[in-house]
Design a protein around this motif. Structure first.
Motif, mmCIF file in Angstrom:
data_model
loop_
_atom_site.group_PDB
_atom_site.id
_atom_site.type_symbol
_atom_site.label_atom_id
_atom_site.label_comp_id
_atom_site.label_asym_id
_atom_site.label_seq_id
_atom_site.Cartn_x
_atom_site.Cartn_y
_atom_site.Cartn_z
ATOM 1 N N LYS A 17 -21.546 19.882 78.035
ATOM 2 C CA LYS A 17 -20.661 21.003 78.302
ATOM 3 C C LYS A 17 -19.236 20.499 78.243
ATOM 4 O O LYS A 17 -18.947 19.393 78.715
ATOM 5 N N CYS A 18 -18.379 21.266 77.630
ATOM 6 C CA CYS A 18 -16.974 20.860 77.649
ATOM 7 C C CYS A 18 -16.105 22.104 77.543
ATOM 8 O O CYS A 18 -16.580 23.173 77.175
ATOM 9 N N GLY A 19 -14.863 21.926 77.892
ATOM 10 C CA GLY A 19 -13.940 23.047 77.798
ATOM 11 C C GLY A 19 -13.682 23.378 76.336
ATOM 12 O O GLY A 19 -13.798 22.515 75.471
ATOM 13 N N PHE A 20 -13.361 24.603 76.071
ATOM 14 C CA PHE A 20 -13.007 24.970 74.705
ATOM 15 C C PHE A 20 -11.789 24.186 74.257
ATOM 16 O O PHE A 20 -11.760 23.598 73.186
ATOM 17 N N ILE A 21 -10.783 24.196 75.109
ATOM 18 C CA ILE A 21 -9.569 23.440 74.800
ATOM 19 C C ILE A 21 -9.117 22.747 76.078
ATOM 20 O O ILE A 21 -9.529 23.115 77.181
ATOM 21 N N SER A 22 -8.300 21.740 75.885
ATOM 22 C CA SER A 22 -7.700 21.093 77.053
ATOM 23 C C SER A 22 -6.241 20.769 76.737
ATOM 24 O O SER A 22 -5.808 20.860 75.582
ATOM 25 N N ASN A 23 -5.529 20.425 77.750
ATOM 26 C CA ASN A 23 -4.100 20.114 77.608
ATOM 27 C C ASN A 23 -3.296 21.135 76.809
ATOM 28 O O ASN A 23 -2.547 20.769 75.908
ATOM 29 N N PRO A 24 -3.470 22.393 77.091
ATOM 30 C CA PRO A 24 -2.662 23.360 76.341
ATOM 31 C C PRO A 24 -1.187 23.236 76.691
ATOM 32 O O PRO A 24 -0.834 22.977 77.844
ATOM 33 N N LYS A 25 -0.373 23.377 75.668
ATOM 34 C CA LYS A 25 1.080 23.323 75.890
ATOM 35 C C LYS A 25 1.751 24.418 75.084
ATOM 36 O O LYS A 25 1.305 24.744 73.984
ATOM 37 N N TYR A 26 2.792 24.901 75.633
ATOM 38 C CA TYR A 26 3.623 25.841 74.885
ATOM 39 C C TYR A 26 5.069 25.392 74.991
ATOM 40 O O TYR A 26 5.605 25.300 76.081
ATOM 41 N N SER B 228 -12.185 18.817 72.024
ATOM 42 C CA SER B 228 -13.074 17.662 72.106
ATOM 43 C C SER B 228 -13.809 17.425 70.791
ATOM 44 O O SER B 228 -14.158 18.367 70.081
ATOM 45 N N ASN B 229 -14.029 16.165 70.462
ATOM 46 C CA ASN B 229 -14.730 15.847 69.214
ATOM 47 C C ASN B 229 -16.125 16.451 69.172
ATOM 48 O O ASN B 229 -16.593 16.880 68.132
ATOM 49 N N ASP B 230 -16.772 16.463 70.313
ATOM 50 C CA ASP B 230 -18.112 17.051 70.366
ATOM 51 C C ASP B 230 -18.072 18.509 69.948
ATOM 52 O O ASP B 230 -18.884 18.974 69.154
ATOM 53 N N LEU B 231 -17.100 19.202 70.497
ATOM 54 C CA LEU B 231 -16.972 20.615 70.189
ATOM 55 C C LEU B 231 -16.580 20.809 68.728
ATOM 56 O O LEU B 231 -17.073 21.692 68.044
ATOM 57 N N TRP B 232 -15.703 19.933 68.287
ATOM 58 C CA TRP B 232 -15.263 20.003 66.891
ATOM 59 C C TRP B 232 -16.459 19.891 65.941
ATOM 60 O O TRP B 232 -16.561 20.599 64.946
ATOM 61 N N ASP B 233 -17.370 19.003 66.264
ATOM 62 C CA ASP B 233 -18.559 18.840 65.431
ATOM 63 C C ASP B 233 -19.392 20.114 65.393
ATOM 64 O O ASP B 233 -19.876 20.517 64.337
ATOM 65 N N VAL B 234 -19.539 20.710 66.542
ATOM 66 C CA VAL B 234 -20.311 21.948 66.591
ATOM 67 C C VAL B 234 -19.613 23.039 65.793
ATOM 68 O O VAL B 234 -20.225 23.766 65.023
ATOM 69 N N PHE B 235 -18.328 23.110 65.972
ATOM 70 C CA PHE B 235 -17.539 24.100 65.234
ATOM 71 C C PHE B 235 -17.693 23.878 63.737
ATOM 72 O O PHE B 235 -17.841 24.814 62.968
ATOM 73 N N THR B 236 -17.626 22.641 63.346
ATOM 74 C CA THR B 236 -17.720 22.319 61.926
ATOM 75 C C THR B 236 -19.053 22.777 61.352
ATOM 76 O O THR B 236 -19.118 23.368 60.291
ATOM 77 N N LYS B 237 -20.099 22.503 62.118
ATOM 78 C CA LYS B 237 -21.414 22.909 61.625
ATOM 79 C C LYS B 237 -21.538 24.419 61.568
ATOM 80 O O LYS B 237 -22.136 24.971 60.660
#
Length: 279
Positions: A109-118, A130-139
DNA sequence: CCGAATTGATTTACATAGTC
DNA sequence: GACTATGTAAATCAATTCGG
């Protein structure tokens, strides 16, 4: 120690997506757009477009050790006007959401995003994925063509996207009650009813089902057919309580099969880069 | 008693008017 | 113009009544 990246069939990933997404029903349209922008970047990567060069100078997605550093402009998320309270609200809310992944091998489990800045006045927003999430997104992005993604971005409702997520990887017909369906699509329960509280199936069909189906038919690997489910199945005039959706697979829109080798090479290349860094 | 015709109820398709 | 709410007529099935 080399981190073992989940190697799962695309279908499983999509199912995982659907599962997670269905719990994000209250996600605002701006949050959805941020997520879709990430997906878009994943697709660009799959197609071999270098992220640095992608979509001008404002947008950047850089791979780090654990995260992908993302940068984009507010106008990528909010199309009309630029009220920074809105973007902050979206980032804040999205940072508080979690993506849950599960397959045979692992759960995380991980957050969708972290360290948001504006950065005020510049209109630049940054955050990490997170890289884990990125992999899932990619697939997931593999099954979702760019054209349709753009359409989803432009759709204020996003129904077609949700339907896609609902139907992806679905093999058997799916019965969903009207209430449940509205719930999943983020439609208020009292919408598409007349003043006496009776359902207006005709309106629901016209405004929700048909446009979504049309959008998916046009360009997506998964779409659906549907029939009305009635209170009394023998009585064609009895009340409609829900719908039965038949998943339709449109292999002609599945570029994974056609470009499978190429995509695999691209993805693997990045995995190797990551692996190298890890070791 | 049994099938046909009438009545009633409900949904849907189409139309119209109002709103942003 | 796109969308929403509301109205109305047609469709059609269930229940009831009628006629033999």
């Amino acid at each position: 120690m080399k981190k073992k990246l989940p190697i799962t069939k695309n279908k499983d990933v999509v199912v995982s997506w659907v599962y997670t997404w269905s719990k994000q029903q209250d996600m605002s349209i701006h949050e959805q757009r941020i997520v879709l922008r990430i997906l878009e970047a994943c697709q660009a990567e799959l197609k071999g477009v270098k992220l640095k060069d992608y979509a001008g100078t404002k947008r950047k997605f850089e791979h780090g050790l654990w995260d992908v550093d993302a940068q984009m402009h507010v106008s990528d998320v909010i199309f009309s006007g630029r009220d920074y309270n809105e973007i902050i609200a979206a980032l804040d809310s999205l940072a508080g959401r979690f993506f849950t992944y599960e397959d045979d091998e692992e759960w995380w489990k991980c957050g969708f995003i972290s360290n948001p800045k504006y950065k005020k006045r510049t209109g630049i927003i940054t955050f990490r994925v997170s890289n884990d999430l990125w992999d899932v997104f990619t697939k997931f992005a593999k099954g979702y063509r760019e054209f349709e993604l753009n359409k989803a971005l432009a759709l204020p409702t996003g129904y077609s996207l949700r339907f896609y997520m609902l139907m992806s990887g679905q093999v058997y017909p799916l019965d969903i009650s009207l209430e449940n369906l509205k719930d999943r699509l983020g439609i208020p329960a009292d919408k598409y009813k007349d003043k006496n509280g009776k359902d207006r199936i005709d309106h629901f069909e016209e405004r929700v089902l048909k446009p979504a189906k049309a959008a998916l038919d046009e360009s997506c690997p998964y779409t659906f057919n549907y029939v009305k489910v009635r209170e009394n199945p023998n009585n064609k005039r009895s009340k409609v309580t829900g719908f039965r959706f038949y998943p339709v697979y449109q292999p002609q829109f599945r570029d994974e099969e056609l470009e499978g080798k190429e995509l695999q090479a691209k993805v693997t290349a990045r995995y190797q880069i990551d692996s190298h860094v890890y070791e």
